[in-house]
Design an enzyme around this catalytic site. Structure first.
Site, PDB file in Angstrom:
ATOM      1  N   GLN A 146       0.855  -1.186   0.000  1.00 13.80           N
ATOM      2  CA  GLN A 146       0.000   0.000   0.000  1.00 13.80           C
ATOM      3  C   GLN A 146       0.900   1.248   0.000  1.00 13.80           C
ATOM      4  OE1 GLN A 146      -0.389   1.940   2.947  1.00 13.80           O
ATOM      5  NE2 GLN A 146      -2.078   3.237   2.281  1.00 13.80           N
TER       6      GLN A 146
ATOM      7  N   VAL B 261       1.934   3.682   1.781  1.00 15.52           N
ATOM      8  CA  VAL B 261       2.932   4.134   2.760  1.00 15.52           C
ATOM      9  C   VAL B 261       3.704   2.982   3.406  1.00 15.52           C
ATOM     10  CG1 VAL B 261       1.686   6.262   3.252  1.00 15.52           C
ATOM     11  CG2 VAL B 261       1.317   4.259   4.716  1.00 15.52           C
ATOM     12  N   LYS B 262       3.598   1.793   2.858  1.00 19.46           N
ATOM     13  CA  LYS B 262       4.339   0.671   3.437  1.00 19.46           C
ATOM     14  C   LYS B 262       5.801   0.687   2.945  1.00 19.46           C
ATOM     15  CE  LYS B 262       0.925  -0.584   5.901  1.00 19.46           C
ATOM     16  NZ  LYS B 262      -0.279  -1.284   5.510  1.00 19.46           N
ATOM     17  N   ASN B 263       6.603  -0.294   3.394  1.00 20.91           N
ATOM     18  CA  ASN B 263       8.039  -0.248   3.063  1.00 20.91           C
ATOM     19  C   ASN B 263       8.336  -0.475   1.582  1.00 20.91           C
ATOM     20  OD1 ASN B 263       7.996  -0.443   5.922  1.00 20.91           O
ATOM     21  ND2 ASN B 263      10.163  -0.971   5.857  1.00 20.91           N
TER      22      ASN B 263
END
Ligand SMILES: *Cc1c(COP(=O)(O)O)cnc(C)c1O
Length: 375
Positions: A182, A184-186
């Site tokens: 998604q 804003v994930k890593n």
């Protein structure tokens, strides 16, 4: 300049080159880049099977659906879970009519194996573990507990892209591991995820169920037969959960940089640790021994968290909270009061800004503000 909690970074020219290939090929949907990314992910993370999806939430739903069908679970069967997570983890259990049974968390804010053991009943079928912020917590003990009690293990690895334990990427121990890519994930794309099933039959089922129950993806049919085969079988009432080639194009680029990006995150965390060492009002949530965390989050615990949050916001620093105790939400209110450690933590946790655009001087500024306002 304000300092945000999250801000994804993209190697724009490389992403555009991969997306351009999709546009030039006239193939933005399922297949093509989704297959390429699945191959790259399997090689990176050590899975035999991986299927690219529209989200982690979709993958968690599929995980419970597939295990339930294969293992003959019935509505009301129990899944042990954590109250300190994004609601997707627990909604996915409810989607299949299973019952979330909440166990408490440890100092890492991950499931405490002793609490999990105390919640096992004759109806317990599975445990879902969340590696909060990229931390492994006491994951190995949870794996052993599941093995000893014949329970399935689902890993919500939304924060764990690139997390290693004793030098090895985690995930392959679980029956099903699910990642989030998604925004804003890593490994940020815009929205996508990956389901990694240990069992070949489960993987085949995940592929079918993620595309309306249709047997094979269009790309495989095209290449296998040299023409578009428009007759196909529908074996299941599946869902529209598949990932697409534009997301996979971005993911392919992000994966090339994942380990380096996570290393940068850890260097920022080291600076936070040094800067906050003299600030006794701030306790950093400890990373488990042997864990090289993907460091999706850096979580601290403070008294008076809400006032501190407001003070930081007035200074242009915007931290976050991961998470509210899920038993405070209506669908899970039946379990209120069952997890005192998680409840206490939920009132104290603060996630400090952590992303690739931050500089060391940004970190120093946040540390100074914490020294000034935390009490
Ligand atoms: C982000 C997140 C999810 C959901 O991921 P999506 O890809 O947005 O569906 C699930 N669990 C946790 C712990 C998350 O942080």
């Amino acid at each position: 300049m304000s300092i945000r909690l999250f801000a994804p970074s993209f190697r724009i020219d490389e992403c555009l080159a991969e997306i351009r290939e999709c546009l030039e090929a006239g193939w933005t949907g399922l297949g093509f880049k989704t297959v390429e990314f699945e191959t790259a992910w399997k090689a990176y993370a050590g899975y035999e099977h991986a299927h690219f999806l529209s989200s982690n939430t979709a993958g968690l739903h599929l995980a419970f659906r597939i295990l339930k069908d294969r293992l003959g679970w019935v509505p009301g069967d129990e899944v042990i879970t954590t109250p300190l997570t994004f609601v997707s983890t627990n909604h996915a259990i409810l989607y299949e009519g299973l019952t979330p049974v909440f166990a408490d968390v440890d100092e890492h804010l991950c499931l405490d194996p002793e609490s999990v053991a105390s919640r096992i009943t004759p109806r317990t079928r599975a445990v879902i573990f969340v590696g909060l912020g990229g931390n492994t917590g006491q994951y190995e003990k949870i794996v052993a507990l599941c093995e000893a009690n014949g329970l399935a293990l689902v890993l919500d690895a939304a924060h764990m892209s690139g997390t290693r334990l004793s030098g090895k990427l985690v995930g392959t121990e679980a029956d099903v591991a699910v990642y989030s890519f998604q925004a804003v994930k890593n490994l940020p794309t815009a929205d996508s995820g990956m389901i990694c099933c240990a069992d070949a039959g489960d993987d085949a089922r995940a592929r079918r169920l993620s595309w309306l129950g249709i047997d094979k993806d269009t790309f495989a049919r095209t290449t296998a037969h040299g023409s578009y085969e428009w007759l196909y079988d529908v074996a299941d009432v599946g869902y529209k959960y598949n990932g697409n080639s534009v997301m996979a194009a971005i993911a392919l680029v992000q994966l090339r940089y994942l380990d380096a990006d996570n290393a940068y995150r850890r260097s920022l965390v080291a600076r936070y640790e040094a800067g906050l060492a003299p600030v006794s009002a701030v306790r950093i949530v400890p990373t488990a021994p042997g864990c090289e965390s993907a460091q999706h989050l850096l979580q601290i615990r403070v008294a008076g968290r809400d006032e501190l949050m407001l003070a930081l916001q007035r200074e242009g620093v915007f931290p976050g909270v991961h998470y509210r105790d899920n038993t405070e939400y209506a669908p899970y209110a039946y379990a209120a009061g069952t997890c005192p450690n998680a409840h206490a933590a939920a009132a104290e946790v603060l996630s400090l800004p952590l992303h690739l655009r931050l500089t060391e001087s940004d970190i120093d500024r946040v540390c100074e503000l914490l020294a000034r306002y935390a009490r």
